[in-house]
Design an enzyme around this catalytic site. Structure first.
Site, PDB file in Angstrom:
ATOM      1  CG  ASP A 145     -51.483  31.487 -46.883  1.00 33.69           C
ATOM      2  OD1 ASP A 145     -50.119  31.337 -46.986  1.00 33.69           O
ATOM      3  OD2 ASP A 145     -51.587  32.779 -46.964  1.00 33.69           O
ATOM      4  CG  HIS A 199     -47.931  32.845 -48.895  1.00 29.63           C
ATOM      5  ND1 HIS A 199     -47.631  32.459 -47.725  1.00 29.63           N
ATOM      6  CD2 HIS A 199     -47.480  34.144 -49.076  1.00 29.63           C
ATOM      7  CE1 HIS A 199     -46.714  33.516 -46.938  1.00 29.63           C
ATOM      8  NE2 HIS A 199     -46.914  34.439 -47.970  1.00 29.63           N
ATOM      9  CG  ASP A 262     -48.324  37.617 -50.683  1.00 31.51           C
ATOM     10  OD1 ASP A 262     -48.705  37.018 -51.588  1.00 31.51           O
ATOM     11  OD2 ASP A 262     -48.179  37.570 -49.388  1.00 31.51           O
ATOM     12  CD  GLU A 263     -44.908  37.653 -47.190  1.00 32.62           C
ATOM     13  OE1 GLU A 263     -44.283  38.309 -46.324  1.00 32.62           O
ATOM     14  OE2 GLU A 263     -45.658  36.764 -46.819  1.00 32.62           O
ATOM     15  CD1 TRP A 329     -47.884  43.409 -50.301  1.00 29.52           C
ATOM     16  CD2 TRP A 329     -47.437  43.288 -48.146  1.00 29.52           C
ATOM     17  NE1 TRP A 329     -47.172  42.398 -50.300  1.00 29.52           N
ATOM     18  CE2 TRP A 329     -46.486  42.309 -48.925  1.00 29.52           C
ATOM     19  CE3 TRP A 329     -47.097  43.226 -46.949  1.00 29.52           C
ATOM     20  CZ2 TRP A 329     -45.549  41.712 -48.392  1.00 29.52           C
ATOM     21  CZ3 TRP A 329     -46.123  42.320 -46.242  1.00 29.52           C
ATOM     22  CH2 TRP A 329     -45.383  41.737 -47.050  1.00 29.52           C
ATOM     23  CE1 TYR A 354     -51.124  44.969 -44.909  1.00 30.90           C
ATOM     24  CE2 TYR A 354     -50.118  43.214 -43.745  1.00 30.90           C
ATOM     25  CZ  TYR A 354     -50.347  43.710 -44.868  1.00 30.90           C
ATOM     26  OH  TYR A 354     -50.153  43.023 -46.180  1.00 30.90           O
ATOM     27  CG  ASP A 356     -51.737  41.692 -38.973  1.00 31.39           C
ATOM     28  OD1 ASP A 356     -51.568  42.942 -39.329  1.00 31.39           O
ATOM     29  OD2 ASP A 356     -50.585  40.611 -39.557  1.00 31.39           O
ATOM     30  CB  THR A 405     -56.311  35.189 -38.839  1.00 26.61           C
ATOM     31  OG1 THR A 405     -56.108  34.396 -39.638  1.00 26.61           O
ATOM     32  CG2 THR A 405     -57.485  36.298 -39.106  1.00 26.61           C
TER      33      THR A 405
END
Ligand code: ACM
Ligand code: ZN
Length: 698
Positions: A145, A199, A262-263, A329, A354, A356, A405
C-alpha cells in the site's frame, strides 16, 4: 491429507488416549471419522454429517475438508458445554444429535491489512486458527500500500527494505511459506494482494522511475488516497510488476492473486505524456479505459501462470478484464453488475463487512476510522441480492469481512474489531438464511464467548452491555437519561458513582436527573453480570446549561443551536459525527458564556478533537478571559500548542487552563485554528476544522 488428525486434534487442544488407525476387527471405537465418497450429492466438498449417539460419535464427509469442518462443529459443541457449570472433575457430556451440514458459499473470507500497521507472523497464525474454528476458508492478505510494502521480493529487495518502514517490518519469503502452509493445514487458501495501479507509494518510494513524475517519494505517514500511482505508459512498470508477480505466484499456491485496483486517481495519467501516448496507441478513450487496459494486461500475465485475477470493484470501470473476479466493496452494485456480466464475485460491502467501522456506541469502543457496523448488521448481510437472476446469482462466490488497520496498531485491538463480528459473517456465508436466526445466533455466541476468550480472542463486549445516553434539558436544569440494550432477556441495572451489582436498581425507563456525577450500568442475567459496566459522566460545572454565544471568523457547524453543545455537561466520543461536537471550519472559535451571576472562577477547560485524516486539528492556541460585566475583559490564562505534525492520530486533547480564582460572571474562550491544513498534509491548503465538545468552568 492435510495436517493429519493428530495435528488437528492437537491444534484444538485435544489429545488422543486411544488408538488412531483405520478401523479393523478390534473393539469398536467411541469416535469414528470416515471418508464417504458416495455422499457428494448430500455433503458436497466441504460438508459433513455428524452423529452423536449414546455410545459413539460418527463424523462422515466426502473429503478431508468436510471432516475438518465437522470437527470444528464438535469443537464448538465442546466449547459451549465446557462453559456450563458442572463439577470440575465431571466428564464432559455432549448432547445426542444428528447434523448434516454444508456451506452455502465457497468463498468465506477475511482480509487483514498488514500495511497500515504491521502484524506479526504469530498474530496471523492466531487469526488463521480462529478463522478455522468458524469454518472460514480464504485469508486475503493485504501486503502492499502507500504506507508500506510488506512482502520480500528477491529481485527487488528495496521494496521491503525501503517500503517496509516506518510502521514495522515485512514478511520474508520463508515467513510467507510458513503462513501459507499453516493456513493450508486449516483448509484456508491465502489470497495475496499486490496493489496496482494506485495505493503504490511504498513501491514508488523504492523505485520512483515507475511513477509518471519520477518522484522522489516517501512512504506515506498519513491515511488516504494519493495522486502518485504506477505510470501506465512506461514499459518498465509492467516488467517490474510481472517480475514481482512471478515471485508471488511461486509463493502462493492458491488460484487467486488480488491486484487491488481500488482508489486510483487519474490526475498523473492525465498530465503524463507516456500515459497519453499509450491511450492514443491503444485507442483508449479515457483514463478509466487506461486502467482497464492495465488490469487486462496483468490478467494475461497471471493467466499464463495458471492464476485468476481478482480486484476491487473499480476494475469494472473502463471494462472488466475477460476473466476477472470482482470483490465488491463500495456497496453491492459493483458485484451485481459483474455477476450480470457472468463474472465471479465476492461481496465485501462496506455497509455489512467493514470491520474497521465502529461496532457500538463510540464512547465505549476503541478508536475507529468512522462508520457504524454493529453485530446485528453484519448478521443481516445477504451476499446474493434477490434481484439477481439465477445465472448471475451463481456467480456470487461468497462474502468476506475486511479489517483495514489505519487506527488499529495492536493485536488486541485488531482482535476486538474481528470478534464477534467475524463470527456473524462466518455464519452468514456458511448457513442459508432459513437455517439460522439472530436470536439463536446470540444464544450460541453467548455460550461460545468464554471459550473464545480463553483462546485470547478479545471478544468485544458491545453485545453484553447497555448504552447510557443523556440529553440536556437546559430549561429545567436537568438531563434526561435513557438506557438501551440489544440483548433479549437481559436486565439493565445501574448505580450512581459505583459499579452496579445484581441487587442494584433496575432500569425501567427514561428518567431526569439534576445532580451531576457518574452513572454506571451493566447488563445482568439473573445474578450474572454479562460484561463490565459502562459509565456516563454528567458534568455539573459552573457553566452547565449557561447562556453561551459562539462565533467564528470561519463557519460554525452545526449552525443551529450548536453552541449549546459546549455547555451541556456531556462529552463526545472520538467519532466527530456523534452529535456531541461543535465544529469550526477555517477559522477561530470564540465562545462567551454568561454564568448568570458572578462566581469565583479558577479553571476553564475545553476538550478538542485531533483527527487529521478528517481535516480536524487541535487549535494552535487557547486563551481564556473573564469579565464581571461582559464588556471589560481580563486575560486569565492561555496556552500554545505547537502543531503535532503526526497526521495518523485520532485522539482528544484537553486544554486545561488554571489560574488564581477571580470573581467573574462572564467567561470567554478563544481557540485559534490553523485556518488551512498544513503543508505535507493530504488536504494542504484546504480549510481546517476545530472540534470542541465542552467548555468546563470551575
Ligand atoms: C477499499 O476499501 N479501498 C477496498
Ligand atoms: Zn504515466
Amino acid at each position: 491429507m492435510q495436517g493429519g488428525f493428530r495435528e488437528w486434534l492437537g491444534a484444538m487442544g485435544w489429545r488422543t488416549a486411544g488408538v488412531m488407525e483405520p478401523m479393523g476387527e478390534g473393539p469398536r471405537p467411541a469416535v469414528v471419522f470416515s471418508i464417504a465418497p458416495g455422499e457428494t450429492e448430500r455433503l458436497g466438498d466441504e460438508g459433513y454429517a455428524l452423529t452423536i449417539a449414546q455410545d459413539k460419535v460418527v463424523l462422515r464427509a466426502t473429503r478431508p475438508a468436510g471432516l475438518f469442518y465437522g470437527m470444528q462443529t464438535l469443537r464448538q459443541l465442546v466449547m459451549a458445554r465446557s462453559n456450563e457449570p458442572s463439577p470440575a472433575a465431571a466428564p464432559l457430556s455432549l448432547p445426542c444429535l444428528g447434523i448434516v451440514d454444508k456451506p452455502r458459499y465457497a468463498w468465506r473470507g477475511f482480509m487483514l491489512d498488514c500495511c497500515r500497521h504491521f502484524f506479526t507472523k504469530e498474530f496471523i497464525k492466531k487469526c488463521l486458527d480462529e478463522m478455522a474454528l468458524f469454518k472460514l476458508n480464504r485469508f486475503h492478505w493485504h501486503l502492499t500500500d502507500d504506507q508500506a510494502w510488506r512482502l520480500a521480493i528477491k529481485q527487488f529487495p528495496e521494496l521491503a527494505e525501503k517500503g517496509g518502514t516506518p510502521t514495522g517490518g515485512y514478511y520474508t519469503q520463508e515467513d510467507v511459506r510458513e503462513i501459507v502452509a499453516y493456513a493450508a493445514a486449516r483448509f484456508i487458501t491465502v489470497v495475496p494482494e499486490i496493489e496496482m495501479p494506485g495505493h503504490a507509494t511504498a513501491a514508488l518510494t523504492a523505485y520512483p522511475d515507475l511513477s509518471c513524475t519520477g518522484g522522489p517519494f516517501a512512504t506515506m505517514a498519513q491515511w488516504g488516497v494519493f495522486a502518485d500511482v504506477y505510470c501506465a505508459g512506461n514499459e518498465k512498470v509492467f516488467a517490474f510488476l510481472e517480475d514481482v508477480l512471478d515471485e508471488v505466484v511461486e509463493l502462493f499456491p492458491g488460484p487467486w492473486v488480488h491486484v487491488g485496483g481500488d482508489e486510483c486517481p487519474k490526475t498523473r495519467w492525465q498530465a503524463c505524456p507516456k500515459c497519453q501516448a499509450r491511450m492514443q496507441a491503444a485507442g483508449l478513450k479515457d483514463e478509466a479505459e487506461l486502467q482497464s487496459w492495465f488490469i487486462r494486461r496483468i490478467e494475461k500475465h497471471l493467466k499464463v501462470r495458471g492464476k485468476r485475477l481478482i480486484g476491487w470493484d473499480e476494475i469494472l470501470e473502463g471494462g472488466l478484464a475477460p476473466d476477472a473476479t470482482v470483490m465488491s466493496w463500495r456497496g453491492m452494485a459493483g458485484g451485481m453488475a459483474a455477476a450480470r456480466q457472468q463474472h465471479d464475485v465476492v461481496m465485501a460491502p462496506t455497509q455489512f463487512a467493514y470491520l474497521d467501522y465502529c461496532q457500538g456506541d463510540p464512547r465505549y469502543e476503541p478508536p475507529a476510522i468512522g462508520g457504524f457496523l454493529p453485530l446485528k448488521t453484519v448478521y443481516a448481510f445477504e451476499p446474493t441480492p434477490p434481484e439477481l437472476d439465477a445465472p448471475a446469482a451463481a456467480h456470487i462466490l461468497g462474502g468476506q469481512a475486511n479489517l483495514w488497520t489505519e487506527y488499529i496498531a495492536t493485536p488486541e485491538h485488531a482482535s476486538t474489531m474481528m470478534w464477534p463480528r467475524l463470527a456473524a459473517l462466518a455464519e452468514v456465508v456458511w448457513s442459508a438464511p432459513a437455517r439460522r436466526g439472530w436470536d439463536s445466533f446470540l444464544l450460541r455466541l453467548g455460550r461460545l464467548r468464554p471459550g473464545m476468550e480463553s483462546m485470547a480472542m478479545n471478544v468485544a463486549g458491545t453485545t453484553w452491555r447497555p448504552v447510557i445516553s443523556a440529553r440536556a434539558l437546559s430549561a429545567s436544569g436537568s438531563w434526561q437519561v435513557e438506557m438501551t440494550a440489544d440483548l433479549p432477556g437481559a436486565t439493565i441495572r445501574y448505580a450512581l458513582g459505583r459499579d452496579p451489582g445484581f441487587r442494584s436498581r433496575k432500569y425501567r425507563g427514561p428518567f431526569a436527573i439534576k445532580k451531576g456525577g457518574v452513572i454506571r450500568a451493566a447488563l445482568f442475567q439473573g445474578r450474572e453480570q454479562l460484561a463490565p459496566a459502562v459509565e456516563l459522566r454528567l458534568r455539573h460545572h459552573a457553566a452547565r446549561f449557561a447562556a453561551v454565544r459562539a462565533s467564528s471568523n470561519g463557519k460554525l457547524r452545526p449552525e443551529a443551536n450548536g453552541e449549546a453543545l459546549l455547555v451541556d455537561g456531556l462529552q463526545g466520543s472520538l467519532q466527530h459525527k456523534d452529535g456531541a461536537w461543535l465544529g469550526v471550519e477555517g477559522g477561530d472559535l470564540e465562545a462567551v458564556i454568561d454564568l448568570g451571576r458572578s462566581a469565583n472562577v479558577g479553571r476553564i477547560a475545553a476538550r478538542f478533537l485531533e483527527h487529521p485524516a478528517a481535516w480536524i486539528f487541535p487549535p494552535t492556541g487557547v486563551e481564556a478571559a473573564v469579565s464581571l460585566d461582559g464588556r471589560e475583559w481580563t486575560a486569565a490564562a492561555q496556552l500554545e500548542w505547537p502543531a503535532a505534525g503526526d497526521f495518523t492520530v485520532l485522539r482528544s486533547r484537553d486544554a486545561d487552563l488554571r489560574f488564581a480564582p477571580r470573581r467573574a460572571r462572564y467567561v470567554r474562550l478563544v481557540a485559534r485554528g490553523q485556518d488551512a491544513c498544513p503543508p505535507g498534509h493530504s488536504g494542504a491548503g484546504g480549510k481546517a476544522w476545530i472540534f470542541t465538545d465542552e467548555i468546563v468552568v470551575e
